[in-house]
Design a protein around this motif. Structure first.
Motif, PDB file in Angstrom:
ATOM      1  N   GLY A 194      58.417 -43.447 -47.537  1.00  0.00           N
ATOM      2  CA  GLY A 194      57.981 -42.581 -48.634  1.00  0.00           C
ATOM      3  C   GLY A 194      57.250 -41.369 -48.118  1.00  0.00           C
ATOM      4  N   SER A 195      57.115 -40.371 -48.976  1.00  0.00           N
ATOM      5  CA  SER A 195      56.570 -39.089 -48.558  1.00  0.00           C
ATOM      6  C   SER A 195      55.070 -39.118 -48.329  1.00  0.00           C
ATOM      7  N   ALA A 196      54.401 -40.158 -48.786  1.00  0.00           N
ATOM      8  CA  ALA A 196      52.950 -40.178 -48.675  1.00  0.00           C
ATOM      9  C   ALA A 196      52.488 -40.338 -47.227  1.00  0.00           C
ATOM     10  N   ALA A 197      53.322 -40.888 -46.391  1.00  0.00           N
ATOM     11  CA  ALA A 197      52.881 -41.186 -45.033  1.00  0.00           C
ATOM     12  C   ALA A 197      53.667 -40.387 -44.005  1.00  0.00           C
ATOM     13  N   GLN A 198      53.039 -39.377 -43.442  1.00  0.00           N
ATOM     14  CA  GLN A 198      53.683 -38.633 -42.368  1.00  0.00           C
ATOM     15  C   GLN A 198      52.793 -38.688 -41.138  1.00  0.00           C
ATOM     16  N   ALA A 199      53.383 -39.099 -40.037  1.00  0.00           N
ATOM     17  CA  ALA A 199      52.600 -39.289 -38.826  1.00  0.00           C
ATOM     18  C   ALA A 199      52.152 -37.956 -38.249  1.00  0.00           C
ATOM     19  N   SER A 200      50.960 -37.962 -37.657  1.00  0.00           N
ATOM     20  CA  SER A 200      50.572 -36.828 -36.829  1.00  0.00           C
ATOM     21  C   SER A 200      51.362 -36.947 -35.533  1.00  0.00           C
ATOM     22  N   SER A 201      51.647 -35.803 -34.936  1.00  0.00           N
ATOM     23  CA  SER A 201      52.377 -35.816 -33.673  1.00  0.00           C
ATOM     24  C   SER A 201      51.383 -35.719 -32.524  1.00  0.00           C
TER      25      SER A 201
ATOM     26  N   THR B  16      53.273 -40.729 -26.926  1.00  0.00           N
ATOM     27  CA  THR B  16      53.809 -39.531 -27.572  1.00  0.00           C
ATOM     28  C   THR B  16      54.350 -39.886 -28.946  1.00  0.00           C
ATOM     29  N   ILE B  17      53.945 -39.110 -29.932  1.00  0.00           N
ATOM     30  CA  ILE B  17      54.480 -39.283 -31.285  1.00  0.00           C
ATOM     31  C   ILE B  17      55.023 -37.925 -31.724  1.00  0.00           C
ATOM     32  N   ILE B  18      56.299 -37.886 -32.005  1.00  0.00           N
ATOM     33  CA  ILE B  18      56.893 -36.642 -32.515  1.00  0.00           C
ATOM     34  C   ILE B  18      57.088 -36.860 -34.011  1.00  0.00           C
ATOM     35  N   GLY B  19      56.150 -36.351 -34.778  1.00  0.00           N
ATOM     36  CA  GLY B  19      56.112 -36.605 -36.215  1.00  0.00           C
ATOM     37  C   GLY B  19      57.158 -35.815 -36.984  1.00  0.00           C
ATOM     38  N   ALA B  20      57.229 -36.113 -38.281  1.00  0.00           N
ATOM     39  CA  ALA B  20      58.248 -35.501 -39.137  1.00  0.00           C
ATOM     40  C   ALA B  20      58.076 -33.998 -39.297  1.00  0.00           C
ATOM     41  N   THR B  21      56.871 -33.501 -39.050  1.00  0.00           N
ATOM     42  CA  THR B  21      56.625 -32.067 -39.256  1.00  0.00           C
ATOM     43  C   THR B  21      56.761 -31.258 -37.969  1.00  0.00           C
ATOM     44  N   VAL B  22      57.370 -31.864 -36.963  1.00  0.00           N
ATOM     45  CA  VAL B  22      57.407 -31.196 -35.660  1.00  0.00           C
ATOM     46  C   VAL B  22      58.829 -31.095 -35.113  1.00  0.00           C
ATOM     47  N   LYS B  23      59.058 -29.979 -34.415  1.00  0.00           N
ATOM     48  CA  LYS B  23      60.339 -29.767 -33.745  1.00  0.00           C
ATOM     49  C   LYS B  23      60.071 -29.609 -32.243  1.00  0.00           C
ATOM     50  N   VAL B  24      60.800 -30.388 -31.452  1.00  0.00           N
ATOM     51  CA  VAL B  24      60.644 -30.314 -29.995  1.00  0.00           C
ATOM     52  C   VAL B  24      61.954 -29.837 -29.389  1.00  0.00           C
ATOM     53  N   ASP B  25      61.856 -28.836 -28.516  1.00  0.00           N
ATOM     54  CA  ASP B  25      63.032 -28.249 -27.866  1.00  0.00           C
ATOM     55  C   ASP B  25      62.848 -28.267 -26.368  1.00  0.00           C
ATOM     56  N   GLY B  26      63.830 -28.789 -25.625  1.00  0.00           N
ATOM     57  CA  GLY B  26      63.733 -28.729 -24.166  1.00  0.00           C
ATOM     58  C   GLY B  26      63.866 -30.101 -23.544  1.00  0.00           C
ATOM     59  N   VAL B  35      57.482 -42.339 -29.895  1.00  0.00           N
ATOM     60  CA  VAL B  35      57.967 -42.520 -31.262  1.00  0.00           C
ATOM     61  C   VAL B  35      58.474 -41.172 -31.761  1.00  0.00           C
ATOM     62  N   VAL B  36      59.687 -41.145 -32.292  1.00  0.00           N
ATOM     63  CA  VAL B  36      60.226 -39.896 -32.843  1.00  0.00           C
ATOM     64  C   VAL B  36      60.475 -40.083 -34.341  1.00  0.00           C
ATOM     65  N   GLU B  37      59.840 -39.237 -35.138  1.00  0.00           N
ATOM     66  CA  GLU B  37      60.084 -39.208 -36.584  1.00  0.00           C
ATOM     67  C   GLU B  37      60.601 -37.829 -36.998  1.00  0.00           C
TER      68      GLU B  37
END
Lengths: 250, 129
Positions: A194-201, B16-26, B35-37
């Motif tokens: 669901g959209s409520a949970a987005q992981a930090s990178s 390393t966590i590549i979250g849903a709001t991130v784009k990784v190139d290279g 973890v890749v989301e």
């Protein structure tokens, strides 16, 4: 016995700090770790006081004040063989909190126990930082010269962390910095649907090159110093010897 | 394989966590669990485990110890241990692994090579005919 130099930031002249300062001076005397002290006023700046103390051969410089106080004296001590101690007073005191040092007179006991750690520092171009660098929205980060990281959130800032709890604890003794890109929304858990949970990178790097989407975007170091992009940020391992408390975050 | 579980406490140990709001190139190379989301393009290598979440889109060749896939991968996937495909997994590319588990509904377009398991001679002969 190590010789101590205590430097009290100018904001501590405010009356609300008077009683705590008396407690600190009494506790230092009781523990036998008192030393030369300088109270910063409009007539003398803190950097000058620290430089003079180093010239005199001071081995331990104790900063009495907040995070801003530490940031002010950091450039003066990093290239010298001096140890840093903290007695946190005022706000913010994030550095001391992460190092496990309690606020006020209780910090004197931590000083007296003298548990020393060699901390990594971050270096952004020529500026050192202890906590973190905040990169503006739209910034792109080249990590260790191999890959780029960019937030897909147009309003999303990125943080390059050396010490502290930004979503998770960063270890300031591992020779690396952590790039943290907050998720768009705070959720119930990182991996729930669901959209409520987005992981930090999170990315662990030794070196990062930050470029902005504008000609010169600003980066903020430890919440104080502003540096313009493009900027190279690197971890400088074991650069700062500092007295830490038992309840530190790492 | 802590990374295959959904326990939040265990995920805190992930390097390393590549979250849903991130784009990784290279060319990403790691030495810890990954973890890749989000979005990855290029190559992705780690000596430990890799988890590809449901919303992840990877256009990269991948190499890891163990791989769990619930998202989309366009590229070759090489594992020194186990590859596990969830029902939502989609791989377009060849897969090389020692062990594979494919859930009902998973999509796999590519050749699967089981490393460490030599093809029996009769199977080879059949293929040659």
């Amino acid at each position: 016995m190590s010789n101590y130099f205590y430097v009290f930031d100018s904001f501590l002249q405010e009356p609300k700090y008077r009683s705590e300062l008396i407690k600190i001076e009494t506790r230092l005397a009781t523990l036998g770790i008192h030393g030369r002290a300088e109270k910063i006023t409009i007539l003398k700046n803190i950097q000058e006081a620290v430089r003079e103390a180093i010239k005199r051969g001071t081995e331990t410089i104790v900063v009495v004040g907040n995070d801003k106080t530490v940031s002010k004296i950091l450039p003066e001590i990093v290239d010298h063989q001096v140890m840093l101690g903290l007695i946190p007073l005022g706000e913010p005191i994030t550095i001391a909190t992460d190092l496990g040092i309690p606020a006020g007179a209780t910090a004197c006991d931590v000083l007296s126990r003298r548990v020393v750690k060699a901390l990594d520092l971050g270096k952004a171009n020529s500026h050192y930082f202890i906590l973190q660098v905040t990169a503006p929205a739209g910034a792109q980060i080249l990590c260790d010269g191999k890959y780029t990281v960019q937030s897909l959130d147009p309003a999303g800032t990125m943080v390059i962390n050396n010490l502290g709890r930004y979503d998770r604890v960063t270890n300031p003794t591992d020779g690396r910095l952590e790039i943290i890109v907050p998720g768009r929304t705070s959720g119930r858990g990182w991996f729930s649907r669901g959209s409520a949970a987005q992981a930090s990178s999170v990315f662990a790097v030794k070196k990062a090159r930050v470029t902005g989407d504008h000609a010169a975007s600003s980066l903020i170091l430890d919440g104080q110093v502003v540096v313009k992009t493009p900027i190279t940020i690197e971890a400088v391992p074991r650069k700062l010897k500092i007295i830490v408390g038992p309840h530190r975050s790492f | 394989m802590a990374i295959f579980s959904r326990d939040n406490e265990q995920q805190k140990d992930v390097e390393t966590i590549i979250g849903a709001t991130v784009k990784v190139d290279g060319n990403f190379t790691g030495s810890g669990d990954v973890v890749v989301e989000g979005h990855v393009a290029g190559t992705l290598k780690t000596s430990k485990d890799l988890r590809v979440g449901e919303g992840a889109v990877i256009k990269a060749d991948i190499e890891a110890a163990n791989v769990f896939v619930a998202g989309e991968i366009r590229g070759h996937v090489k594992s020194n241990g186990k590859i596990e495909l969830a029902p939502t997994a989609k791989i377009i590319g060849n897969v090389e692994t020692q062990t594979i588990a494919v859930a009902h509904g998973a999509i796999l377009h590519g050749k699967v090579t089981m490393a460490g398991h030599e093809m029996p001679p009769e199977a080879k002969d059949e293929k040659e005919k």
